[in-house]
Design an enzyme around this catalytic site. Structure first.
Site: not given
Lengths: 284, 413
Positions: A56, A45
């Protein structure tokens, strides 16, 4: 079966590492990806950095800032992907606005939808799937259509709060794999595997009658034992990001060797867990 | 009032999956309590806005400005709301709603500190624990507001990422919400974010135009020719416009911050303005599809305004839609014009306006010939919070309208 699904099928406990592309630069990213695959990564990824990464935690936020400060752009990201020749499908993780804005004026004017130019270019560069954490299934019709047209998987995140018809809808729409978010919150390495992981896998199994799309658990995975516990609980693989991003931040040019070791460790865990998982196959 | 999640092409719910159930729960609570007044929610909200918040606020005829511009100028005095700005209308509404929903914790972002202080006041008033996220740059340039939040017993969490201003604070508050979604309500500070926030915040702020529409008919015997309001995220704007949108004869002007220039510096990733409706392009930011300030790749650029409250790279999706439909006219004035307007109102009307509101007054000064005979200007807040900035910025410029600053010469400040 897509490349990503095939990689899961062959993996016997898949490892899906995440790193931010361009941290600290494109050449380093290529070395890092090769090291991860050498260590046993089944799917990689790659983060395409966006200036407002609301899903995040601090580790990946800082990687994104480093990458953007060094000039990473969507165009350079796709060049990097096109240059990479590794034996694992590459999945792009980014935020919706970058997908929505991609392409020059002429391409955009002729496109079927605002998101088609990005999907076309990503497929051309060799991206096998997309993960867009700020795109819930309800807003995904345009992207789903473009992904179908270009043979790109669209991975959805299932959160601990995802239930009922929304979960069902997501399992029906997902291709490649389903990203099971192990806990509430943002990305980041943690000391243990949350109880929510087991509950989520249980819940998914109840809804997952027809769809054979693999399930991978992420958010907080950093140790061999985590990976083992997760696949033993019935997942097809693990996603781990912040632990690798931390290694890159700490070791700089020497990072590839450490990445390879960490990947091997997590892969061994994921593999070991599968042999403990369900004497009876989970899906018949 | 619309409950759709979209305004034309704008709006929607672009948020991490973990937040979707919370947003659905909020949408349900919004419909029941706000739109249908279940359990008397709206009655309690209005009562508290009267007793605690000081509503209704006056619509004041501005004699000196009216004479100067040869136009009847009416000021909607949101600066007189408790706390000194329109922000309490929304903050109190949302904290009360969180209570009705059984939430146990309040979080909010703040830029200039106005929304943070309003939320801290509302949370203290309603006995809810409250944490405010604020960029470190803003913390340092808005110290009095930080202290006010602390005085009202709110925790202030510094945000160190990026440039340390509003957009980073919003992102960080969204991360907290994604972590603690089960017991926490996020009091978003403007008509931005995922549905139902843009609708809900508009409805809490719509009291501004509900009152103003009634008041202008009483005082002027007619509807105004124009309503002028500053626009950053757009909560005072939508509040001042909401009840006039249907009145076709009333022109609606959203005055954005022109900053120091309308250009975007791609290389530096900076727009030295916050004129999103004027110069922005379609994109997705903080949960909604709307007009945003971005570079050609789609990275969000840093905005600028002399007024911290307008300094944001996005704008409410309903405003983007109303501009697209030609119902709202986006205009802008720069830092200099806003600063002059700040001094002008202070000198001639005895009202020290917020630098945000000064943009609306600056546009009135520049365009009064074109606005018609009766104009309502929304004075969204008072300027006490801006005195440090105004001192500094006035000192840098040679403004005819400013008071003589020689008084301060040689004085440490």
């Amino acid at each position: 079966m897509s490349d990503v699904e095939a990689a899961f099928a062959e993996a016997d406990g898949a490892l899906v590492p995440y790193i931010t592309a361009g941290d600290p630069d494109a050449e380093a990213t290529k070395e890092q990806v090769r090291a991860l695959v050498a260590g046993g990564a089944d799917v990689v990824e790659l983060g395409l950095p966006f200036s407002e990464p609301i899903a995040d935690g601090s580790t990946i936020q800082e990687a994104i800032q480093r990458s953007l400060a060094n000039g990473m752009t969507p165009g350079k990201f796709l060049d990097l992907v096109a240059d990479l020749d590794v034996d694992a499908p590459l999945v792009c993780m980014t935020y919706y606005n970058l997908v929505y804005q991609y392409g020059d004026e002429e391409t955009r004017a002729n496109a079927e939808s605002p998101v088609e130019p990005f999907v076309a270019a990503a497929a051309e560069a060799g991206i096998s799937g997309l993960i867009i954490p700020d795109l819930p299934v309800e807003e995904s019709a345009e992207l789903r259509a473009a992904c179908d047209e270009y043979g790109v998987d669209l991975v959805f995140v299932v959160a601990p709060t995802t239930e009922g018809s929304r979960l069902q809808n997501m399992l029906e729409q997902a291709t490649g794999f389903v990203y099971v978010q192990a806990r509430l919150g943002t990305t980041g390495a943690r000391a243990d595997v949350s109880d929510q992981t087991h509950e989520s896998l249980q819940r998914i199994a109840e809804f997952d009658a027809g769809n054979s799309v693999p399930k991978a658990v992420g958010f907080g995975v950093s140790e061999r034992e985590h990976a083992e516990e997760i696949t033993a609980a019935g997942a097809d693989g693990v996603v781990a990001g912040s632990v690798f991003v931390d290694i890159i931040a700490e070791h700089g040019d020497d990072a590839p060797e450490y990445l390879r070791q960490k990947a091997r460790e997590l892969k061994e865990g994921a593999h070991a867990g599968t042999s403990q998982s369900h004497p009876e196959p989970e899906r018949t | 009032m619309s409950t759709d999640s979209k305004f034309g092409d704008y709006g929607g719910q672009y948020v991490p999956e973990a937040l979707m159930p919370a947003i659905e729960e909020l949408g349900d609570a919004y419909e029941r309590y706000v739109l249908e007044n279940e359990d008397g929610f709206m009655d309690e909200f209005r009562e508290r806005m009267a007793d605690f918040g000081g509503r209704p606020t006056p619509l004041q005829y501005a004699e000196q400005l009216s004479a100067r511009y040869d136009t009847d100028v009416y000021l909607k005095r949101e600066d007189l709301v408790h706390g000194g700005a329109h922000k309490l209308n929304n903050a109190l509404g949302q904290v009360l709603l969180a209570k009705y929903m059984g939430k146990e914790r309040i979080i909010a972002e703040t830029g200039a500190g106005q929304h943070g202080t309003a939320t801290a006041m509302a949370a203290s008033h309603l006995d809810m624990p409250c944490e405010i996220y604020m960029g470190t740059t803003d913390i340092n340039r808005q110290r009095p507001n930080v202290f006010r939040m602390r005085l009202n017993d709110a925790q202030v969490n510094p945000v160190t990422t990026g440039r340390g201003t509003l957009k980073e604070a919003i992102s960080e508050t969204m991360r907290d919400w994604a972590t603690n979604v089960e017991d926490t309500h996020y009091v978003i500070g403007s008509v931005v974010g995922p549905h139902p926030f843009p609708n809900m915040v508009r409805d809490f702020q719509a009291v501004i135009s509900e009152e103003a529409r009634e008041q202008i008919r009483e005082k002027a015997g007619r509807l105004p020719d124009a309503v002028v309001s500053c626009a950053g995220g757009g909560s005072n704007t939508m509040g001042a416009f909401a009840n006039f949108v249907q009145d076709e004869g009333v022109d609606l002007y959203a005055v954005e911050a022109g900053g120091s220039s309308l250009d975007v510096d791609e290389e530096e990733g900076v727009a030295p303005n916050s004129a999103t409706l004027t110069t922005g392009t379609d994109g997705v930011l903080h949960g909604a599809r709307t007009k945003i300030l971005q570079d050609s790749d789609g990275q969000i650029v840093e905005s600028h305004s002399i007024s911290a409250g307008l300094d944001y790279a996005g704008v409410g999706p309903e405003l983007s839609h109303l501009v697209e439909e030609d119902r709202v006219t986006p205009v802008n004035v720069g830092d200099d014009v806003a600063l002059e307007a700040f001094h002008r109102l202070s000198q001639t009307e005895g009202i020290i306006p917020a630098l945000e509101s000064s943009h609306a007054l600056g546009y009135l000064h520049e365009a009064h010939d074109e606005l018609g005979d009766v104009v309502v200007v929304n004075v969204s807040g008072r300027g006490d919070k801006d005195l440090e900035t105004v001192l500094e910025e006035t000192d840098k410029r040679d403004l005819d309208v400013a008071p003589d600053m020689d008084l301060f010469e040689g004085v440490e400040r």
